[in-house]
Scaffold this motif. Structure first.
Motif, PDB file in Angstrom:
ATOM      1  N   MET A   1       0.817  -1.196   0.000  1.00  0.00           N
ATOM      2  CA  MET A   1       0.000   0.000   0.000  1.00  0.00           C
ATOM      3  C   MET A   1       0.868   1.271   0.000  1.00  0.00           C
ATOM      4  N   GLU A   2       2.037   1.237   0.663  1.00  0.00           N
ATOM      5  CA  GLU A   2       2.873   2.421   0.732  1.00  0.00           C
ATOM      6  C   GLU A   2       3.468   2.780  -0.620  1.00  0.00           C
ATOM      7  N   ASN A   3       3.564   1.828  -1.558  1.00  0.00           N
ATOM      8  CA  ASN A   3       4.062   2.118  -2.904  1.00  0.00           C
ATOM      9  C   ASN A   3       2.978   2.703  -3.793  1.00  0.00           C
ATOM     10  N   GLU A   4       1.757   2.776  -3.276  1.00  0.00           N
ATOM     11  CA  GLU A   4       0.637   3.288  -4.053  1.00  0.00           C
ATOM     12  C   GLU A   4       0.387   4.775  -3.819  1.00  0.00           C
ATOM     13  N   ILE A   5       1.011   5.336  -2.787  1.00  0.00           N
ATOM     14  CA  ILE A   5       0.845   6.753  -2.460  1.00  0.00           C
ATOM     15  C   ILE A   5       2.215   7.419  -2.462  1.00  0.00           C
ATOM     16  N   ARG A   6       2.317   8.502  -3.198  1.00  0.00           N
ATOM     17  CA  ARG A   6       3.577   9.254  -3.258  1.00  0.00           C
ATOM     18  C   ARG A   6       3.311  10.681  -2.796  1.00  0.00           C
ATOM     19  N   GLN A   7       4.185  11.180  -1.932  1.00  0.00           N
ATOM     20  CA  GLN A   7       4.035  12.537  -1.421  1.00  0.00           C
ATOM     21  C   GLN A   7       5.349  13.293  -1.617  1.00  0.00           C
ATOM     22  N   ASP A   8       5.288  14.391  -2.353  1.00  0.00           N
ATOM     23  CA  ASP A   8       6.455  15.236  -2.604  1.00  0.00           C
ATOM     24  C   ASP A   8       6.326  16.512  -1.796  1.00  0.00           C
ATOM     25  N   LYS A   9       7.310  16.775  -0.938  1.00  0.00           N
ATOM     26  CA  LYS A   9       7.323  17.995  -0.118  1.00  0.00           C
ATOM     27  C   LYS A   9       7.690  19.198  -0.983  1.00  0.00           C
ATOM     28  N   GLY A  86       3.518  29.236   0.877  1.00  0.00           N
ATOM     29  CA  GLY A  86       3.855  28.448  -0.299  1.00  0.00           C
ATOM     30  C   GLY A  86       4.332  27.042  -0.014  1.00  0.00           C
ATOM     31  N   SER A  87       4.564  26.710   1.248  1.00  0.00           N
ATOM     32  CA  SER A  87       5.029  25.349   1.551  1.00  0.00           C
ATOM     33  C   SER A  87       3.841  24.386   1.525  1.00  0.00           C
ATOM     34  N   GLY A  88       4.143  23.133   1.414  1.00  0.00           N
ATOM     35  CA  GLY A  88       3.089  22.121   1.391  1.00  0.00           C
ATOM     36  C   GLY A  88       3.595  20.832   0.778  1.00  0.00           C
ATOM     37  N   TYR A  89       2.701  20.160   0.087  1.00  0.00           N
ATOM     38  CA  TYR A  89       3.078  18.897  -0.542  1.00  0.00           C
ATOM     39  C   TYR A  89       2.141  18.582  -1.692  1.00  0.00           C
ATOM     40  N   ASN A  90       2.616  17.712  -2.570  1.00  0.00           N
ATOM     41  CA  ASN A  90       1.810  17.132  -3.646  1.00  0.00           C
ATOM     42  C   ASN A  90       1.642  15.659  -3.317  1.00  0.00           C
ATOM     43  N   GLU A  91       0.414  15.188  -3.276  1.00  0.00           N
ATOM     44  CA  GLU A  91       0.155  13.782  -2.974  1.00  0.00           C
ATOM     45  C   GLU A  91      -0.508  13.123  -4.174  1.00  0.00           C
ATOM     46  N   TYR A  92       0.076  12.004  -4.575  1.00  0.00           N
ATOM     47  CA  TYR A  92      -0.440  11.235  -5.703  1.00  0.00           C
ATOM     48  C   TYR A  92      -0.919   9.903  -5.136  1.00  0.00           C
ATOM     49  N   ASN A  93      -2.236   9.720  -5.094  1.00  0.00           N
ATOM     50  CA  ASN A  93      -2.844   8.573  -4.439  1.00  0.00           C
ATOM     51  C   ASN A  93      -3.508   7.694  -5.492  1.00  0.00           C
ATOM     52  N   ARG A  94      -2.862   6.566  -5.825  1.00  0.00           N
ATOM     53  CA  ARG A  94      -3.412   5.671  -6.844  1.00  0.00           C
ATOM     54  C   ARG A  94      -4.629   4.884  -6.357  1.00  0.00           C
ATOM     55  N   PRO A  95      -4.676   4.395  -5.104  1.00  0.00           N
ATOM     56  CA  PRO A  95      -5.889   3.665  -4.678  1.00  0.00           C
ATOM     57  C   PRO A  95      -7.149   4.535  -4.716  1.00  0.00           C
ATOM     58  N   GLU A  96      -7.019   5.816  -4.354  1.00  0.00           N
ATOM     59  CA  GLU A  96      -8.185   6.702  -4.376  1.00  0.00           C
ATOM     60  C   GLU A  96      -8.349   7.416  -5.718  1.00  0.00           C
ATOM     61  N   ASN A  97      -7.403   7.228  -6.636  1.00  0.00           N
ATOM     62  CA  ASN A  97      -7.428   7.884  -7.947  1.00  0.00           C
ATOM     63  C   ASN A  97      -7.482   9.408  -7.824  1.00  0.00           C
ATOM     64  N   LEU A  98      -6.636   9.970  -6.928  1.00  0.00           N
ATOM     65  CA  LEU A  98      -6.645  11.410  -6.684  1.00  0.00           C
ATOM     66  C   LEU A  98      -5.242  11.995  -6.696  1.00  0.00           C
ATOM     67  N   VAL A  99      -5.181  13.241  -7.103  1.00  0.00           N
ATOM     68  CA  VAL A  99      -3.973  14.050  -6.955  1.00  0.00           C
ATOM     69  C   VAL A  99      -4.363  15.209  -6.042  1.00  0.00           C
ATOM     70  N   LYS A 100      -3.639  15.362  -4.930  1.00  0.00           N
ATOM     71  CA  LYS A 100      -3.918  16.447  -3.987  1.00  0.00           C
ATOM     72  C   LYS A 100      -2.725  17.402  -3.980  1.00  0.00           C
ATOM     73  N   ILE A 101      -3.025  18.675  -4.100  1.00  0.00           N
ATOM     74  CA  ILE A 101      -2.004  19.711  -4.024  1.00  0.00           C
ATOM     75  C   ILE A 101      -2.365  20.577  -2.820  1.00  0.00           C
ATOM     76  N   VAL A 102      -1.479  20.586  -1.817  1.00  0.00           N
ATOM     77  CA  VAL A 102      -1.733  21.303  -0.568  1.00  0.00           C
ATOM     78  C   VAL A 102      -0.652  22.368  -0.387  1.00  0.00           C
TER      79      VAL A 102
END
Length: 181
Positions: A1-9, A86-102
């Protein structure tokens, strides 16, 4: 499951250049302001110069204006650094089929900026490289409705090879194609 979610700071305004400019503008502005005040009151407030010999109008007045402007700009930069705008993260979640930009914004009701996009609405990962006097390298999320959402922070230009490697890695992770914008 951890290989399915990527988070870039994403680094916000807490960059070394902002610390440098806030320090430089603060002390430079303070010097100009004190020089202008010294020329008005004919009292030397600076240990390394004698601005009492300046004529207040126009020289001292202009120095006070530039000093005030410089101090105001340095205080603005210091506040953005303290709030880490301006700080935050980009999250790429394949199980939920979502890209989150925070991202963090200025205080208020919209302090936290959250953008979510379903992966089926994403067309590609885009790379934009501009050269010249102000070179920039940017990574974009290209949506099917022709919008391009920036993924990389505003910063000093990164090496093109590093940006291409990062874009290829992200495109492979999301199973998308690469585009040159």
């Amino acid at each position: 499951m951890e290989n399915e979610i990527r988070q870039d700071k994403i680094v916000g305004s807490r960059r070394p250049s902002n610390y440098f400019w806030s320090f430089f503008l603060f002390f430079g502005g303070l010097g100009f302001l004190l020089a202008g005040i010294s020329s008005y009151f004919k009292i030397n407030l600076l240990p390394f110069a004698n601005p009492t010999e300046l004529v207040f109008i126009p020289q001292g007045l202009v120095m006070m204006f530039y000093g005030t402007l410089s101090l105001g700009l340095s205080i603005y930069i210091i506040i953005t650094v303290l709030l880490d705008i301006g700080s935050g993260y980009n999250e790429y979640n394949r199980p939920e089929n979502l890209v989150k930009i925070v991202r963090k914004g200025f205080p208020g009701k919209n302090r936290e900026i959250l953008l979510t996009y379903p992966l089926p609405n994403v067309r590609a990962i885009g790379i934009k490289i501009t050269e010249g006097l102000n070179p920039t390298t940017s990574l974009y999320l290209c949506l099917k409705d022709k919008r391009n959402i920036p993924l990389s922070p505003v910063q000093e230009p990164t090496a093109i090879s590093k940006l291409e490697e990062e874009a290829a890695d992200l495109a492979k992770f999301l199973d998308l194609k690469l585009e040159n914008l």
